[in-house]
Design an enzyme around this catalytic site. Structure first.
Site, PDB file in Angstrom:
ATOM      1  N   CYS A  77       0.307   3.648   2.901  1.00 51.45           N
ATOM      2  CA  CYS A  77       0.897   3.184   4.166  1.00 51.45           C
ATOM      3  C   CYS A  77       2.383   3.512   4.218  1.00 51.45           C
ATOM      4  O   CYS A  77       2.899   3.950   5.247  1.00 51.45           O
ATOM      5  CB  CYS A  77       0.690   1.682   4.340  1.00 51.45           C
ATOM      6  SG  CYS A  77      -1.043   1.191   4.513  1.00 51.45           S
ATOM      7  N   CYS A  95       0.834  -1.202   0.000  1.00 54.34           N
ATOM      8  CA  CYS A  95       0.000   0.000   0.000  1.00 54.34           C
ATOM      9  C   CYS A  95       0.870   1.255   0.000  1.00 54.34           C
ATOM     10  O   CYS A  95       1.529   1.552   0.991  1.00 54.34           O
ATOM     11  CB  CYS A  95      -0.896  -0.024   1.235  1.00 54.34           C
ATOM     12  SG  CYS A  95      -1.713   1.527   1.603  1.00 54.34           S
TER      13      CYS A  95
END
Length: 133
Positions: free
Chosen positions: A50, A47
């Site tokens: 993230c 991600c």
């Protein structure tokens, strides 16, 4: 001082209970950070949000700790991309959390959410500071 505990969807409930108890005993701010798992092929999280948010969040927590606040961070890994994308993911269907994306940063107090930053804002330092104050 900051204390970090790692959990997954499988052991989230146990880790949350333990973190709640320890936070109450030490009057600590309890933060829940939901992140995507690391992908071995990429050498980082799958991600990109993230990857961008986590270092900013960690820096803000360190700064808050230096100011004398005690912070307990429960870092919860939601799984690989296919696991997280499932509409029946246990953290997505948890009525208390109502997770829609990762990363999500939640300030948790007395068994409920008192503040949260969604995936589109979890990397903003000023928003993290507000959540911690």
């Amino acid at each position: 001082m900051a204390e970090v505990v790692n959990a997954s969807a499988d052991n989230f409930e146990v880790a949350l209970k333990d973190s709640e108890q320890r936070s109450q005993q030490g009057s600590a701010i309890l933060l829940l950070l939901f992140l995507a798992d690391h992908d071995a092929a990429l050498g980082r999280s799958w991600c990109p949000d993230c990857v961008r948010a986590e270092p900013v969040i960690n820096k803000a927590i360190e700064s808050s700790s230096r100011k004398g606040r005690t912070v307990r961070l429960l870092r919860v890994y939601v799984g690989d991309r296919p696991t997280w994308r499932s509409p029946s993911h246990p953290l997505r269907i948890d009525r208390r959390l109502q997770l829609k994306g990762v990363p999500t940063l939640i300030r948790w107090e007395n068994g409920s959410i008192i503040g949260r930053l969604e995936d589109y804002e979890a990397h903003l330092e000023n928003k993290i500071e507000e959540l911690l104050s």
